[in-house]
Motif scaffolding. Structure first.
Motif, PDB file in Angstrom:
ATOM      1  N   GLN A   1       0.840  -1.201   0.000  1.00  0.00           N
ATOM      2  CA  GLN A   1       0.000   0.000   0.000  1.00  0.00           C
ATOM      3  C   GLN A   1       0.872   1.246   0.000  1.00  0.00           C
ATOM      4  OE1 GLN A   1      -3.116   1.132   0.144  1.00  0.00           O
ATOM      5  NE2 GLN A   1      -4.390  -0.696   0.252  1.00  0.00           N
ATOM      6  N   VAL A   2       0.484   2.208  -0.806  1.00  0.00           N
ATOM      7  CA  VAL A   2       1.155   3.502  -0.857  1.00  0.00           C
ATOM      8  C   VAL A   2       0.096   4.587  -0.749  1.00  0.00           C
ATOM      9  CG1 VAL A   2       2.592   5.062  -2.220  1.00  0.00           C
ATOM     10  CG2 VAL A   2       3.010   2.601  -2.324  1.00  0.00           C
ATOM     11  N   GLN A   3       0.284   5.497   0.185  1.00  0.00           N
ATOM     12  CA  GLN A   3      -0.598   6.648   0.315  1.00  0.00           C
ATOM     13  C   GLN A   3       0.156   7.879  -0.192  1.00  0.00           C
ATOM     14  OE1 GLN A   3      -0.116   4.593   3.315  1.00  0.00           O
ATOM     15  NE2 GLN A   3      -1.719   3.362   2.390  1.00  0.00           N
ATOM     16  N   SER A  25       3.633   7.637   1.838  1.00  0.00           N
ATOM     17  CA  SER A  25       3.814   6.788   3.015  1.00  0.00           C
ATOM     18  C   SER A  25       3.674   5.338   2.581  1.00  0.00           C
ATOM     19  CB  SER A  25       2.792   7.124   4.100  1.00  0.00           C
ATOM     20  OG  SER A  25       1.482   6.944   3.622  1.00  0.00           O
ATOM     21  N   GLY A  26       4.312   4.471   3.326  1.00  0.00           N
ATOM     22  CA  GLY A  26       4.314   3.074   2.931  1.00  0.00           C
ATOM     23  C   GLY A  26       5.737   2.606   2.722  1.00  0.00           C
ATOM     24  N   THR A  28       7.013   0.465   0.814  1.00  0.00           N
ATOM     25  CA  THR A  28       7.463   0.051  -0.507  1.00  0.00           C
ATOM     26  C   THR A  28       7.518   1.194  -1.507  1.00  0.00           C
ATOM     27  OG1 THR A  28       5.198  -0.498  -1.141  1.00  0.00           O
ATOM     28  CG2 THR A  28       6.537  -2.248  -0.171  1.00  0.00           C
ATOM     29  N   TYR A  32       8.244   1.948  -6.473  1.00  0.00           N
ATOM     30  CA  TYR A  32       7.248   2.409  -7.432  1.00  0.00           C
ATOM     31  C   TYR A  32       7.774   3.540  -8.309  1.00  0.00           C
ATOM     32  CZ  TYR A  32       3.527  -0.206  -5.120  1.00  0.00           C
ATOM     33  OH  TYR A  32       2.729  -1.203  -4.616  1.00  0.00           O
ATOM     34  N   SER A  99       2.937   3.556  -9.684  1.00  0.00           N
ATOM     35  CA  SER A  99       2.760   2.388 -10.549  1.00  0.00           C
ATOM     36  C   SER A  99       4.000   1.507 -10.496  1.00  0.00           C
ATOM     37  CB  SER A  99       2.515   2.853 -11.986  1.00  0.00           C
ATOM     38  OG  SER A  99       2.492   1.745 -12.863  1.00  0.00           O
ATOM     39  N   ARG A 100       3.789   0.213 -10.601  1.00  0.00           N
ATOM     40  CA  ARG A 100       4.912  -0.723 -10.750  1.00  0.00           C
ATOM     41  C   ARG A 100       5.407  -0.724 -12.197  1.00  0.00           C
ATOM     42  NH1 ARG A 100       7.318  -2.370  -5.990  1.00  0.00           N
ATOM     43  NH2 ARG A 100       5.793  -3.297  -4.553  1.00  0.00           N
ATOM     44  N   SER A 110      -1.831   2.403  -9.671  1.00  0.00           N
ATOM     45  CA  SER A 110      -2.618   1.754  -8.628  1.00  0.00           C
ATOM     46  C   SER A 110      -3.029   2.693  -7.508  1.00  0.00           C
ATOM     47  CB  SER A 110      -1.815   0.599  -8.023  1.00  0.00           C
ATOM     48  OG  SER A 110      -1.409  -0.318  -9.017  1.00  0.00           O
ATOM     49  N   TYR A 111      -2.191   3.689  -7.241  1.00  0.00           N
ATOM     50  CA  TYR A 111      -2.435   4.570  -6.096  1.00  0.00           C
ATOM     51  C   TYR A 111      -2.391   6.024  -6.561  1.00  0.00           C
ATOM     52  CZ  TYR A 111      -1.209   0.257  -3.743  1.00  0.00           C
ATOM     53  OH  TYR A 111      -1.168  -1.052  -3.342  1.00  0.00           O
ATOM     54  N   TRP A 112      -3.316   6.810  -6.020  1.00  0.00           N
ATOM     55  CA  TRP A 112      -3.459   8.215  -6.410  1.00  0.00           C
ATOM     56  C   TRP A 112      -3.586   9.089  -5.174  1.00  0.00           C
ATOM     57  CZ3 TRP A 112      -3.641  10.099 -11.458  1.00  0.00           C
ATOM     58  CH2 TRP A 112      -3.670   9.119 -12.465  1.00  0.00           C
TER      59      TRP A 112
END
Length: 122
Positions: A1-3, A25-26, A28, A32, A99-100, A110-112
């Motif tokens: 998860q990435v915020q 945050s996160g 990983t 990305y 994105s990966r 995936s995360y915005w």
């Protein structure tokens, strides 16, 4: 998860500059690729810039190359978009996304973040 949380938007006169920040945050985050996108009222979301996970590779929309600069600091979990020589047509909500993959397509992310408004007055 990435915020992701964007900041740094605001009102600026044409010809001016702004620096947008994207705080992540996160654990990983460094794995990305991070993109910046923008969406003007009544228009589709469009790609602005992209930076690889280690900051070694960058990519820009043709119309923005030379005016915008993307960078990242993985130690601080931050990505930046330096915007110079701003024009009224740069007015939009700016989003960062993770994105990966390596793509200018919003669907690949995936995360915005929630976005930050940039308004350029003439």
């Amino acid at each position: 998860q990435v915020q992701l949380v964007e900041s740094g938007g605001g009102l600026v006169q044409a010809g001016g500059s702004l620096r947008l920040s994207c705080a992540a945050s996160g654990r990983t985050f460094s794995g990305y690729n991070i993109g910046w996108f923008r969406q003007a009222p009544g228009k589709e979301r469009e790609f602005a810039s992209l930076i690889s996970w280690n900051g070694g590779t960058t990519y820009y929309a043709d119309s923005l190359r030379g005016r915008f600069t993307i960078s990242r600091d993985n130690a601080k979990n931050m990505v930046y978009l330096e915007m110079n020589s701003l024009k009224p047509e740069d007015t939009a909500v700016y989003y960062c996304a993770a994105s990966r993959g390596w793509s200018p397509e919003p669907s690949e992310y995936s995360y915005w973040g929630q976005g930050t408004q940039v308004t350029v007055s003439s």
